[in-house]
Design a protein around this motif. Sequence first.
Motif, mmCIF file in Angstrom:
data_model
loop_
_atom_site.group_PDB
_atom_site.id
_atom_site.type_symbol
_atom_site.label_atom_id
_atom_site.label_comp_id
_atom_site.label_asym_id
_atom_site.label_seq_id
_atom_site.Cartn_x
_atom_site.Cartn_y
_atom_site.Cartn_z
ATOM 1 N N SER A 174 0.834 -1.213 0.000
ATOM 2 C CA SER A 174 0.000 0.000 0.000
ATOM 3 C C SER A 174 0.858 1.249 0.000
ATOM 4 C CB SER A 174 -0.923 -0.003 1.224
ATOM 5 O OG SER A 174 -1.813 -1.110 1.192
ATOM 6 N N ALA A 222 2.353 1.667 -3.359
ATOM 7 C CA ALA A 222 1.337 2.099 -4.333
ATOM 8 C C ALA A 222 1.088 3.601 -4.227
ATOM 9 C CB ALA A 222 0.030 1.335 -4.099
ATOM 10 N N VAL A 223 1.031 4.128 -2.981
ATOM 11 C CA VAL A 223 0.849 5.565 -2.784
ATOM 12 C C VAL A 223 2.033 6.334 -3.362
ATOM 13 C CG1 VAL A 223 0.700 7.400 -1.063
ATOM 14 C CG2 VAL A 223 -0.628 5.305 -0.763
ATOM 15 N N ASP A 226 3.971 5.317 -5.746
ATOM 16 C CA ASP A 226 3.896 5.214 -7.221
ATOM 17 C C ASP A 226 2.920 6.236 -7.793
ATOM 18 O OD1 ASP A 226 5.784 3.243 -7.644
ATOM 19 O OD2 ASP A 226 4.358 1.594 -7.377
ATOM 20 N N ILE A 227 1.800 6.448 -7.087
ATOM 21 C CA ILE A 227 0.826 7.437 -7.546
ATOM 22 C C ILE A 227 1.433 8.831 -7.523
ATOM 23 C CG2 ILE A 227 -1.365 8.572 -6.987
ATOM 24 C CD1 ILE A 227 -2.368 5.861 -5.960
ATOM 25 N N ARG A 228 2.127 9.161 -6.431
ATOM 26 C CA ARG A 228 2.792 10.464 -6.342
ATOM 27 C C ARG A 228 3.853 10.612 -7.429
ATOM 28 N NH1 ARG A 228 5.143 10.977 -0.547
ATOM 29 N NH2 ARG A 228 6.022 12.848 -1.548
ATOM 30 N N LYS A 229 4.572 9.531 -7.673
ATOM 31 C CA LYS A 229 5.597 9.564 -8.723
ATOM 32 C C LYS A 229 4.967 9.783 -10.091
ATOM 33 C CE LYS A 229 9.255 6.764 -10.841
ATOM 34 N NZ LYS A 229 9.927 5.441 -10.840
ATOM 35 N N SER A 230 3.828 9.121 -10.335
ATOM 36 C CA SER A 230 3.138 9.287 -11.623
ATOM 37 C C SER A 230 2.667 10.726 -11.800
ATOM 38 C CB SER A 230 1.937 8.338 -11.700
ATOM 39 O OG SER A 230 2.357 6.991 -11.639
ATOM 40 N N GLY A 231 2.206 11.354 -10.694
ATOM 41 C CA GLY A 231 1.782 12.748 -10.776
ATOM 42 C C GLY A 231 2.932 13.665 -11.155
ATOM 43 N N HIS A 232 4.069 13.474 -10.525
ATOM 44 C CA HIS A 232 5.246 14.290 -10.863
ATOM 45 C C HIS A 232 5.719 13.995 -12.283
ATOM 46 C CE1 HIS A 232 5.763 16.100 -6.939
ATOM 47 N NE2 HIS A 232 5.694 14.915 -6.349
ATOM 48 N N GLN A 233 5.617 12.726 -12.694
ATOM 49 C CA GLN A 233 6.021 12.366 -14.060
ATOM 50 C C GLN A 233 5.127 13.056 -15.085
ATOM 51 O OE1 GLN A 233 8.645 10.011 -15.119
ATOM 52 N NE2 GLN A 233 8.169 11.202 -16.955
ATOM 53 N N SER A 234 3.809 13.101 -14.784
ATOM 54 C CA SER A 234 2.870 13.749 -15.697
ATOM 55 C C SER A 234 3.177 15.245 -15.817
ATOM 56 C CB SER A 234 1.439 13.533 -15.201
ATOM 57 O OG SER A 234 0.521 14.214 -16.020
#
Length: 397
Positions: A179, A182-183, A185-193
């Motif tokens: 968990s 996963a959190v 990874d979500i933060r990382k995806s936001g920064h990547q976007s």
Amino acid sequence: MKLRFICFSLVVLLNAACSEKQEAVPTYKITSSNLTILVPGTGELEAANSKTVSSPGRQAMTIAWLAEEYKEVKKGEVIAKFDGEKLSIDARKEQLDMMMIEKDIVKSYSQKSQRENEVIAEKELIGEEFNFANSYSIDDLRIYSQLEIIESMENTEFLAAKDEFLDWKKGSITNQSDSAVAVLDIRKSGHQSKMDQHQQALSLLEVKAPFDGLLVYEKNWRGEYATVGQTVFPGSTIARIPNLERMQAKIYVLEKEAIGLKKEQVVRLQLDAFPEQEFSGKINEVAGFARTIQRGNPIKYVEVKVALEQSGSDIFRPGRKLSAAISVDDLTEILVAPLQSIHNENGNNFVYLKKDDDFIKQEVSTGVKNLHFVEILSGLKRGDYIALSIPEGNKHG
């Protein structure tokens, strides 16, 4: 007898003077006439069709350079440049945040592995204790006391329960770690976007003309043109490349005068650059509400689009200023009077009506008007004469 003659002569002279005085007042004869209602307006030429040039990217950007307005541009020619310094800083910040999150993910996996190893070691210890307990299990219940038997059974049950708890604990560690990762990874995806957006915007710092044409800058909602150093929102229109083959007029009419405007009404126009020529067109669009057109100026105008009957020449260039007169109505066979003959007192309109050799105040009701005449609805009839100015020495009223 001589005195009577002198008095009579004076009366005749006074009447003659009064008559000459009244005849000196200019008058207007009321007749049936036609009345064209014209609404004035000002504006400029623009293309009916054009290609929009907008701010690139998905965030606010600062203009660094703009090409000269009304310049003939070729397809692919750079017409605007944006400042990329802030974008570069923001992109590097997002990249740094992603690196920090990756370290947190590695740390989370390390902590998970450590806690799982602790649980595995404890399970191995319990397994050894369980084997030891089984090695010394009670085969003959007769040779042991009841207390010893109970203690042996409780110890075995305790080891089994603890082993089961450690299995649950290991699964809980895995779930908690998954968990947390996963959190992250979500933060990382936001920064990547966000970083991808910045990179995309950096690749669009130069705006190029989509095709050949004339570059015309567009006003924003404040009535201002794009300027160097100005920050514009993503998707904001900064310029247009118009199709010069089809031109139209954009006219602004004062809100209080914009009465009766509708499609297909005839419009007469004069370009400020060519005041000796008159052009014509018809309304093809009327704005649904009035708005201000200058920042800080509260006066509101109604925007009107006019399709021109003439187009496609060097005279019709975008941005050229013009004045217009919109024909909103043509009334026939009505009674009209010059505007200068209408006076107002206590909210009532009246004229000076000629009666014999004198003028009296005559109340009238009026209708529509143009710049010179007004419709007379009641109070006068055909053949009446009215004064165009206030009669001097008028004794009635």
